[in-house]
Structure formats: structure tokens, C-alpha cells
Write a protein that holds these residues in place. Structure first.
Motif, PDB file in Angstrom:
ATOM      1  N   PRO A 322       0.849  -1.197   0.000  1.00  0.00           N
ATOM      2  CA  PRO A 322       0.000   0.000   0.000  1.00  0.00           C
ATOM      3  C   PRO A 322       0.885   1.247   0.000  1.00  0.00           C
ATOM      4  O   PRO A 322       1.922   1.289   0.696  1.00  0.00           O
ATOM      5  N   GLY A 323       0.476   2.258  -0.796  1.00  0.00           N
ATOM      6  CA  GLY A 323       1.277   3.474  -0.911  1.00  0.00           C
ATOM      7  C   GLY A 323       2.149   3.493  -2.153  1.00  0.00           C
ATOM      8  O   GLY A 323       2.653   4.559  -2.537  1.00  0.00           O
ATOM      9  N   ASP A 324       2.331   2.325  -2.797  1.00  0.00           N
ATOM     10  CA  ASP A 324       3.076   2.290  -4.059  1.00  0.00           C
ATOM     11  C   ASP A 324       2.269   3.015  -5.147  1.00  0.00           C
ATOM     12  O   ASP A 324       1.038   3.032  -5.105  1.00  0.00           O
ATOM     13  N   VAL A 325       2.987   3.557  -6.124  1.00  0.00           N
ATOM     14  CA  VAL A 325       2.335   4.191  -7.277  1.00  0.00           C
ATOM     15  C   VAL A 325       2.774   3.447  -8.539  1.00  0.00           C
ATOM     16  O   VAL A 325       3.964   3.409  -8.868  1.00  0.00           O
ATOM     17  N   ILE A 326       1.817   2.817  -9.216  1.00  0.00           N
ATOM     18  CA  ILE A 326       2.112   2.088 -10.452  1.00  0.00           C
ATOM     19  C   ILE A 326       2.309   3.104 -11.580  1.00  0.00           C
ATOM     20  O   ILE A 326       1.417   3.909 -11.865  1.00  0.00           O
ATOM     21  N   VAL A 327       3.482   3.077 -12.230  1.00  0.00           N
ATOM     22  CA  VAL A 327       3.789   4.044 -13.296  1.00  0.00           C
ATOM     23  C   VAL A 327       4.064   3.381 -14.644  1.00  0.00           C
ATOM     24  O   VAL A 327       4.081   4.055 -15.679  1.00  0.00           O
ATOM     25  N   GLU A 328       4.248   2.052 -14.622  1.00  0.00           N
ATOM     26  CA  GLU A 328       4.570   1.372 -15.880  1.00  0.00           C
ATOM     27  C   GLU A 328       4.163  -0.100 -15.794  1.00  0.00           C
ATOM     28  O   GLU A 328       4.250  -0.715 -14.729  1.00  0.00           O
ATOM     29  N   MET A 329       3.697  -0.648 -16.929  1.00  0.00           N
ATOM     30  CA  MET A 329       3.366  -2.067 -17.005  1.00  0.00           C
ATOM     31  C   MET A 329       3.705  -2.560 -18.403  1.00  0.00           C
ATOM     32  O   MET A 329       3.298  -1.961 -19.398  1.00  0.00           O
ATOM     33  N   GLN A 330       4.472  -3.640 -18.447  1.00  0.00           N
ATOM     34  CA  GLN A 330       4.896  -4.211 -19.730  1.00  0.00           C
ATOM     35  C   GLN A 330       5.539  -3.164 -20.641  1.00  0.00           C
ATOM     36  O   GLN A 330       5.343  -3.162 -21.850  1.00  0.00           O
ATOM     37  N   GLY A 331       6.332  -2.264 -20.033  1.00  0.00           N
ATOM     38  CA  GLY A 331       7.053  -1.251 -20.798  1.00  0.00           C
ATOM     39  C   GLY A 331       6.206  -0.079 -21.251  1.00  0.00           C
ATOM     40  O   GLY A 331       6.707   0.817 -21.942  1.00  0.00           O
ATOM     41  N   GLN A 332       4.919  -0.042 -20.868  1.00  0.00           N
ATOM     42  CA  GLN A 332       4.039   1.053 -21.277  1.00  0.00           C
ATOM     43  C   GLN A 332       3.727   1.956 -20.082  1.00  0.00           C
ATOM     44  O   GLN A 332       3.493   1.478 -18.973  1.00  0.00           O
ATOM     45  N   ILE A 333       3.752   3.272 -20.328  1.00  0.00           N
ATOM     46  CA  ILE A 333       3.504   4.255 -19.280  1.00  0.00           C
ATOM     47  C   ILE A 333       2.054   4.141 -18.799  1.00  0.00           C
ATOM     48  O   ILE A 333       1.120   4.053 -19.583  1.00  0.00           O
ATOM     49  N   ILE A 334       1.887   4.171 -17.471  1.00  0.00           N
ATOM     50  CA  ILE A 334       0.559   4.117 -16.863  1.00  0.00           C
ATOM     51  C   ILE A 334       0.292   5.448 -16.166  1.00  0.00           C
ATOM     52  O   ILE A 334       1.006   5.828 -15.236  1.00  0.00           O
ATOM     53  N   ARG A 335      -0.724   6.162 -16.637  1.00  0.00           N
ATOM     54  CA  ARG A 335      -1.124   7.412 -15.980  1.00  0.00           C
ATOM     55  C   ARG A 335      -2.561   7.355 -15.469  1.00  0.00           C
ATOM     56  O   ARG A 335      -2.912   8.066 -14.539  1.00  0.00           O
ATOM     57  N   THR A 336      -3.388   6.522 -16.118  1.00  0.00           N
ATOM     58  CA  THR A 336      -4.797   6.419 -15.717  1.00  0.00           C
ATOM     59  C   THR A 336      -5.172   4.949 -15.532  1.00  0.00           C
ATOM     60  O   THR A 336      -4.467   4.044 -16.010  1.00  0.00           O
ATOM     61  N   PHE A 337      -6.302   4.742 -14.861  1.00  0.00           N
ATOM     62  CA  PHE A 337      -6.787   3.377 -14.681  1.00  0.00           C
ATOM     63  C   PHE A 337      -7.133   2.743 -16.030  1.00  0.00           C
ATOM     64  O   PHE A 337      -6.971   1.544 -16.217  1.00  0.00           O
ATOM     65  N   ASN A 338      -7.581   3.576 -16.975  1.00  0.00           N
ATOM     66  CA  ASN A 338      -7.903   3.074 -18.311  1.00  0.00           C
ATOM     67  C   ASN A 338      -6.652   2.546 -19.015  1.00  0.00           C
ATOM     68  O   ASN A 338      -6.710   1.549 -19.738  1.00  0.00           O
ATOM     69  N   ASP A 339      -5.510   3.205 -18.804  1.00  0.00           N
ATOM     70  CA  ASP A 339      -4.234   2.704 -19.354  1.00  0.00           C
ATOM     71  C   ASP A 339      -3.949   1.302 -18.822  1.00  0.00           C
ATOM     72  O   ASP A 339      -3.532   0.411 -19.574  1.00  0.00           O
ATOM     73  N   LEU A 340      -4.183   1.116 -17.532  1.00  0.00           N
ATOM     74  CA  LEU A 340      -3.942  -0.182 -16.901  1.00  0.00           C
ATOM     75  C   LEU A 340      -4.899  -1.236 -17.431  1.00  0.00           C
ATOM     76  O   LEU A 340      -4.504  -2.371 -17.739  1.00  0.00           O
ATOM     77  N   GLN A 341      -6.182  -0.863 -17.598  1.00  0.00           N
ATOM     78  CA  GLN A 341      -7.197  -1.795 -18.081  1.00  0.00           C
ATOM     79  C   GLN A 341      -6.899  -2.268 -19.502  1.00  0.00           C
ATOM     80  O   GLN A 341      -7.105  -3.438 -19.835  1.00  0.00           O
ATOM     81  N   LYS A 342      -6.430  -1.360 -20.367  1.00  0.00           N
ATOM     82  CA  LYS A 342      -6.118  -1.726 -21.747  1.00  0.00           C
ATOM     83  C   LYS A 342      -5.049  -2.809 -21.802  1.00  0.00           C
ATOM     84  O   LYS A 342      -5.130  -3.747 -22.595  1.00  0.00           O
ATOM     85  N   ILE A 343      -4.057  -2.690 -20.953  1.00  0.00           N
ATOM     86  CA  ILE A 343      -2.979  -3.695 -20.941  1.00  0.00           C
ATOM     87  C   ILE A 343      -3.492  -5.015 -20.367  1.00  0.00           C
ATOM     88  O   ILE A 343      -3.190  -6.093 -20.890  1.00  0.00           O
ATOM     89  N   LEU A 344      -4.315  -4.931 -19.315  1.00  0.00           N
ATOM     90  CA  LEU A 344      -4.860  -6.146 -18.714  1.00  0.00           C
ATOM     91  C   LEU A 344      -5.765  -6.899 -19.699  1.00  0.00           C
ATOM     92  O   LEU A 344      -5.760  -8.132 -19.734  1.00  0.00           O
ATOM     93  N   ARG A 345      -6.527  -6.147 -20.521  1.00  0.00           N
ATOM     94  CA  ARG A 345      -7.418  -6.789 -21.481  1.00  0.00           C
ATOM     95  C   ARG A 345      -6.653  -7.582 -22.530  1.00  0.00           C
ATOM     96  O   ARG A 345      -7.191  -8.508 -23.138  1.00  0.00           O
ATOM     97  N   ALA A 346      -5.415  -7.229 -22.733  1.00  0.00           N
ATOM     98  CA  ALA A 346      -4.591  -7.914 -23.741  1.00  0.00           C
ATOM     99  C   ALA A 346      -3.879  -9.138 -23.161  1.00  0.00           C
ATOM    100  O   ALA A 346      -3.139  -9.814 -23.872  1.00  0.00           O
ATOM    101  N   HIS A 347      -4.100  -9.427 -21.869  1.00  0.00           N
ATOM    102  CA  HIS A 347      -3.441 -10.566 -21.213  1.00  0.00           C
ATOM    103  C   HIS A 347      -4.462 -11.561 -20.680  1.00  0.00           C
ATOM    104  O   HIS A 347      -5.650 -11.266 -20.562  1.00  0.00           O
ATOM    105  N   LYS A 348      -3.942 -12.734 -20.337  1.00  0.00           N
ATOM    106  CA  LYS A 348      -4.784 -13.811 -19.795  1.00  0.00           C
ATOM    107  C   LYS A 348      -4.345 -14.143 -18.373  1.00  0.00           C
ATOM    108  O   LYS A 348      -3.224 -13.808 -17.950  1.00  0.00           O
ATOM    109  N   VAL A 349      -5.245 -14.828 -17.685  1.00  0.00           N
ATOM    110  CA  VAL A 349      -4.920 -15.317 -16.345  1.00  0.00           C
ATOM    111  C   VAL A 349      -3.703 -16.244 -16.448  1.00  0.00           C
ATOM    112  O   VAL A 349      -3.638 -17.106 -17.322  1.00  0.00           O
ATOM    113  N   GLY A 350      -2.718 -16.021 -15.555  1.00  0.00           N
ATOM    114  CA  GLY A 350      -1.501 -16.839 -15.561  1.00  0.00           C
ATOM    115  C   GLY A 350      -0.321 -16.185 -16.253  1.00  0.00           C
ATOM    116  O   GLY A 350       0.821 -16.657 -16.108  1.00  0.00           O
TER     117      GLY A 350
END
Length: 376
Positions: A322-350
Motif C-alpha cells: 500500500p502506498g506504491d504508485v504504479i507508473v509502468e506495465m509491460q514497458g508502457q507508461i501508466i497514468r490512468t486506470f484506463n491505461d492499466l485496463q487496456k494492458i490487462l485486457r490484452a493478457h490472460k490469467v496466468g
């Protein structure tokens, strides 16, 4: 001598007469020469002017059956069904009902795709076919996040709609919406327009008050509430979207939306297989977006602030706090929750993913194995 003198006195008078006669003849001839056409023209009867017929325009051959909209209505229309949602009775024992549309996509198994909000809360679901037959439908599965649901009816000799690839759509091409805009009295109404825009994202509020973001196609083909669950069809007679929502405001006209088939296909496959949609899950909660203003005020980086970490979840196992700030996922900049959702939609469980967080002004890279989002 006297006679001769008298004759001489008369000669000048004769000569004058001769001269006057000659001059009169000359001037008379000139007068007749110039004035005769005028007199002759007046004497001629007026000529009748024949009206000129307009030139014949070439006739362009056209057959009614050449219209793509007619072909679409005749071929796809029978695969669009009416859906009645029975939700019990009110205080005066009157049935509580709502209606919508659906599309038969598997005639052998009687599968129908519709919007989840069309069947939400139903105690009984009735499906009406193009030929007027009624069937009770079973809810196979639903997905609130994409507003999709799959029904099944026990029937034979069903029509079936062919699905196309919405990723090949171009703005400006023909779009035909088929559905029941105001219930069964207006069943299988057909409206035509164009694809107005692709890859739109709109946020709508569910009946439970929750907001969901939908990825949609925008069209100016008229789509009204009862059209929900119906088909949006291209010029080849392929369903390229499931009509979902319409902006209904006094200052907005001609904006209808449909969930594209490239989103619909994998969803309905999972709904048939599992009854729900399996989505990847990081395992965080109480998160919020750090906007540029908040970044300046609190001296935090822009990104997703993690308020809490699910105990035993993927993020906790990877060492996120808690208190961490997510700024990047899979090499892509994360600024909004929508940015995070787009990357998650492109991945599968596991799937294993790299997530970068900022903690105490330090950049930390975590390897997170995505889990499955708990069902609601």
C-alpha cells in the motif's frame, strides 16, 4: 410671228414637268425599295412557333433488389429476435416487463447473444422469433463489464446471422441497425446510416448504479432503447456489432453505439464454456489516479496510487505494498486506470507481467503473475 413667240414661252413649263416626273419616279423607286419589306412583313400572317420538346434523358436501370439495405433486411432480419424480460409482479399484481433484442449466432444449439441489461434481473425470459413463435430462454451466462449475455432456446430450423470482422471497418461505410426499438409492435425495424467512428469508449451506469466503460463503434443509424441487443450490419450482410446504448440528450442527435464483434466473439465463447468471463487480476483495491495537479500538490509521480493490496493475491505475492504508485506495465507508461485496463485486457490469467512502482522516490520493478478476478 405671234404664234412662234407664244410657243417659246410654253416650253420651259413642259421641261419642268418632265424633270419633276423623272425625280418623282426616282424617289418613288427608292422609297419602294426601302419600304416594301416593311409593308410586305405587315401583310404576312403571323407564323405559329412550334414548342421545342425537351431532350430525352437516359434512363438509369435500377432494380429494387439491388439495394443492399433491402438485401440485409431480408437476410439478417429473421435472425434478430425479440426478448421479453419478466421480472415478477408489482403491488397490483401487474407483470413487470421490459423488452429488447437479440441475435441468433448458432442455429444448431439455439444460442442468442444480447445485452446483459436486457435480461438483468429476469425471473423468466421469452424469445419471439421472426415467424411469431415464442420460446422460453435459458440464461447461459452474462458479463456485466461488456454488457453481454448469451441465451439458449430449444428450437429447430432457426435462421442464423453471420459475424464479420469489426477490425476491418472503415469510417463512412454503410451501417444497418436491426432490432425492436419500441418492443414487439415495432419488431425488426431497420434503420440505415454510416459508421461514424471506431474505438470509442463510453462510460455508462448500470441498474445497480455501477459505472462501466464500454469499447464501442459509433454510428448515426437510429438506435433506440429496444434496439439493445440487436444487430449492426455492414454492406456484406455481416454482423459487425451488437447494438448497446444510445446517448439520449436534448442536445445530442444521431449517436448510436454498438459493441464490436472482435470484442463480442471471445466473450460469448467464454460465456458458453464457463458461464462467466475469466479476467486477469492484479489484486489491488482503493486505488486512485494521481493527476498532474495531485502530483504537484503531494510530490507524487503520475500513475495509479495503490491504497490496498489483497492478501494472498498476485500483487502481494510479488511484493507490492500500500502506498506504491504504479507508473509502468509491460514497458508502457501508466497514468490512468484506463491505461492499466487496456494492458490487462490484452493478457490472460496466468501471464507473467512486469510492473514498475515508485516507492519512497525509488523505482522498483516487480514481476506479477496475473490471477483470476473474483466473480461478482
Amino acid at each position: 410671228m405671234g404664234h412662234f413667240s407664244h410657243y417659246e414661252n410654253r416650253r420651259p413649263g413642259l421641261l419642268l414637268i418632265i424633270i419633276i416626273s423623272l425625280l418623282s419616279a426616282i424617289f418613288g423607286g427608292i422609297f419602294v425599295l426601302f419600304m416594301a419589306p416593311s409593308f410586305l412583313a405587315l401583310e404576312q400572317p403571323p407564323q405559329k412557333i412550334q414548342p421545342q420538346e425537351p431532350p430525352e434523358l437516359p434512363i438509369i436501370p435500377f432494380k429494387v433488389e439491388d439495394s443492399p439495405v433491402i438485401a440485409i433486411a431480408e437476410n439478417v432480419g429473421p435472425a434478430v429476435v425479440g426478448i421479453t424480460n419478466m421480472r415478477g409482479h408489482d403491488f397490483f399484481n401487474n407483470p413487470i416487463m421490459s423488452s429488447g433484442s437479440g441475435v441468433i449466432f448458432d442455429k444448431n444449439n439455439g444460442y442468442i447473444v444480447t445485452n446483459f441489461h436486457v435480461v438483468e434481473g429476469a425471473t423468466n425470459i421469452q424469445v419471439t422469433l421472426d415467424d411469431g413463435q415464442h420460446y422460453e430462454a435459458k440464461l447461459i451466462g452474462h458479463d456485466r463489464d461488456t454488457d453481454l449475455a448469451v441465451l439458449q432456446i430449444d428450437a429447430s430450423n432457426l435462421p442464423e446471422a453471420r459475424f464479420g470482422d469489426s477490425l476491418e471497418l472503415r469510417v463512412g461505410e454503410l451501417a444497418v441497425a436491426i432490432g425492436n426499438p419500441l418492443g414487439k409492435d415495432f419488431a425488426r425495424s431497420v434503420t440505415a446510416g454510416v459508421i461514424s467512428a471506431l474505438d470509442r469508449e463510453i462510460t455508462v451506469r448500470t441498474t445497480g448504479g455501477e459505472e462501466i466503460t464500454l469499447q464501442v463503434i459509433q454510428t448515426d443509424a437510429a438506435i433506440n432503447p429496444g434496439n439493445s441487443g440487436g444487430a449492426l450490419v455492414n454492406s456484406r450482410g455481416e454482423v459487425i456489432g451488437i447494438n448497446s446504448v444510445k446517448i439520449a440528450r436534448a442536445d445530442v442527435e444521431g449517436m448510436g453505439f454498438a459493441i464490436p464483434t472482435h470484442v463480442v466473439r471471445p466473450i460469448i465463447e467464454q460465456l458458453i464454456e464457463k458461464g462467466y468471463v475469466s479476467r486477469p487480476f492484479i489484486g489491488i483495491f482503493d486505488f486512485r489516479e494521481i493527476t498532474p495537479q495531485m502530483s504537484n500538490w503531494y510530490n507524487l509521480p503520475e500513475g495509479i496510487y495503490v491504497g490496498g493490496v489483497v492478501s494472498g493475491g498476485p500483487a502481494a505475492a510479488a511484493g507490492m505494498r500500500p502506498g506504491d504508485v504504479i507508473v509502468e506495465m509491460q514497458g508502457q507508461i501508466i497514468r490512468t486506470f484506463n491505461d492499466l485496463q487496456k494492458i490487462l485486457r490484452a493478457h490472460k490469467v496466468g501471464d507473467e507481467t512486469n510492473i514498475v512502482v515508485i516507492r519512497d522516490n525509488k523505482r522498483i520493478e516487480l514481476k506479477v503473475t496475473l490471477g483470476e478476478m473474483p466473480r461478482r
